[in-house]
Design an enzyme around this catalytic site. Structure first.
Site, short mmCIF file in Angstrom:
data_model
loop_
_atom_site.label_atom_id
_atom_site.label_comp_id
_atom_site.label_asym_id
_atom_site.label_seq_id
_atom_site.Cartn_x
_atom_site.Cartn_y
_atom_site.Cartn_z
N ASP A 21 43.98 -11.50 -90.65
CA ASP A 21 45.20 -12.02 -90.53
C ASP A 21 45.74 -12.57 -92.04
OD1 ASP A 21 47.61 -12.86 -89.75
OD2 ASP A 21 46.76 -14.36 -88.56
N HIS A 38 49.21 -5.28 -97.38
CA HIS A 38 48.25 -4.64 -96.18
C HIS A 38 47.45 -3.63 -97.11
CE1 HIS A 38 50.35 -6.07 -92.92
NE2 HIS A 38 51.54 -5.37 -93.14
N LEU A 132 25.50 1.21 -89.27
CA LEU A 132 26.46 0.39 -88.83
C LEU A 132 27.65 1.14 -87.85
CD1 LEU A 132 28.22 -2.14 -88.91
CD2 LEU A 132 29.22 -1.40 -91.34
C1 FPP Z 1 47.62 -9.05 -90.53
O1 FPP Z 1 48.28 -9.68 -91.52
C2 FPP Z 1 47.22 -7.69 -90.79
C3 FPP Z 1 47.67 -6.84 -89.95
C4 FPP Z 1 48.65 -6.82 -88.89
C5 FPP Z 1 47.11 -5.26 -90.20
C6 FPP Z 1 45.75 -5.27 -90.82
C7 FPP Z 1 45.86 -4.05 -91.45
C8 FPP Z 1 45.12 -3.79 -92.58
C9 FPP Z 1 44.14 -4.62 -93.30
C10 FPP Z 1 45.21 -2.24 -93.33
C11 FPP Z 1 45.02 -0.94 -92.30
C12 FPP Z 1 43.72 -1.08 -91.73
C13 FPP Z 1 42.72 -0.11 -92.10
C14 FPP Z 1 41.44 -0.14 -91.15
C15 FPP Z 1 42.70 0.87 -92.97
P1 FPP Z 1 49.97 -10.09 -91.17
O2 FPP Z 1 50.84 -8.84 -91.77
O3 FPP Z 1 49.82 -10.56 -89.79
O4 FPP Z 1 50.06 -11.51 -92.07
P2 FPP Z 1 50.76 -12.42 -91.84
O5 FPP Z 1 50.63 -13.23 -90.80
O6 FPP Z 1 50.94 -13.11 -93.15
O7 FPP Z 1 52.51 -12.02 -91.71
#
Ligand code: FPP
Length: 244
Positions: A21, A38, A132
């Site tokens: 997050d 991201h 893994l």
């Molecule tokens: C949360 O941050 C993150 C996500 C909803 C997506 C996680 C995705 C990635 C790390 C990239 C793609 C994944 C892979 C495995 C290639 P948020 O956007 O909710 O952050 P915020 O709470 O600050 O808005």
């Protein structure tokens, strides 16, 4: 002594689950757009996956896209899906060379066909690896998963394949998308939020929870070591008394 040296390698958690997050807030703090967050988040995914493999942790499960995330603006959803496809294309060879097996949990059919193709190719390429298992939770939510399991159990009961008296915790676990994974021993959530957000609700009954204020793009090897050291200092009793 470095953080890494403080880890007791004989008592590693066998399965770490992570709620990644804070990509959006991290990007905002840098004056950048959310998609940049991201993209940086993918670098953390690579770092943490490789660190788990080096340490000898056999299962890592990452919450990459929740059922609820479909409610984000379409441009952000599209960017996340494209990032998933491009990351898989770039990383599968290296994952395979490192003995990492790709797995997914969630409602794959809800993903764009290009994502499904890339995931299936990655799963097929890495299916024999044993060092893994990296599970990506995609279009995943626990209540979706449990609902699906209950539907399937009911269908099988109607067909006479199972008797209601046979429905126990073990059988329910076998109907979940995590049927081939042990329950996580450590759940990490980044970005200061202290919620579970519909993630692995059944599976985390006895899991140790670890919350850190670091945003996901900032979560590096040292942060993972801190989480593992914290986990190793806990007294896990599973509802029983402490051993004398
Ligand atoms: C949360 O941050 C993150 C996500 C909803 C997506 C996680 C995705 C990635 C790390 C990239 C793609 C994944 C892979 C495995 C290639 P948020 O956007 O909710 O952050 P915020 O709470 O600050 O808005």
């Amino acid at each position: 002594m470095s953080l890494q040296q403080q880890i007791d390698l004989s008592r590693l958690p066998q399965h770490i689950a992570i709620i990644m997050d804070g990509n959006g807030r991290w990007a905002k703090a840098q004056g950048k757009n959310r998609v940049f967050g991201h993209t940086e988040g993918v670098k953390s995914v690579r770092r943490i996956t490789e660190t788990c493999a080096h340490l000898g942790i056999p299962y890592l499960t990452l919450y990459a896209f929740s059922t609820e995330n479909w409610g984000r603006p379409p441009a952000e959803v599209a960017a996340l899906m494209e990032l998933l496809v491009s990351s898989l294309r770039k990383e599968i060879k290296s994952l395979n060379e490192q003995g990492i097996r790709l797995n997914t949990i969630g409602d794959l059919q809800a993903l764009p066909p290009a994502c499904v193709r890339e995931l299936q190719a990655g799963i097929a390429t890495t299916h024999q690896n044993q060092r893994l298992t990296l599970s990506l939770a995609l279009s995943y939510s626990s209540r979706w998963e449990i609902t699906k399991a209950v539907q399937q159990i009911a269908r099988d009961a109607l067909k006479g394949k199972i008797h209601p008296n046979e429905i126990n915790e073990q059988l329910i676990s076998q109907y979940l998308t995590t049927h081939n994974l042990p329950d996580p021993e450590l759940l990490i959530r980044t970005s200061g939020e202290q919620r579970i957000s519909n993630y692995l609700l059944w599976q985390i009954a006895y899991t140790e929870l670890y919350f850190t204020d670091k945003y996901w793009p900032e979560f590096d090897e040292e942060e993972l070591y801190k989480a593992i050291i914290d986990y190793q200092q806990r007294d896990r009793r599973f509802g029983k008394l402490a051993t004398p």
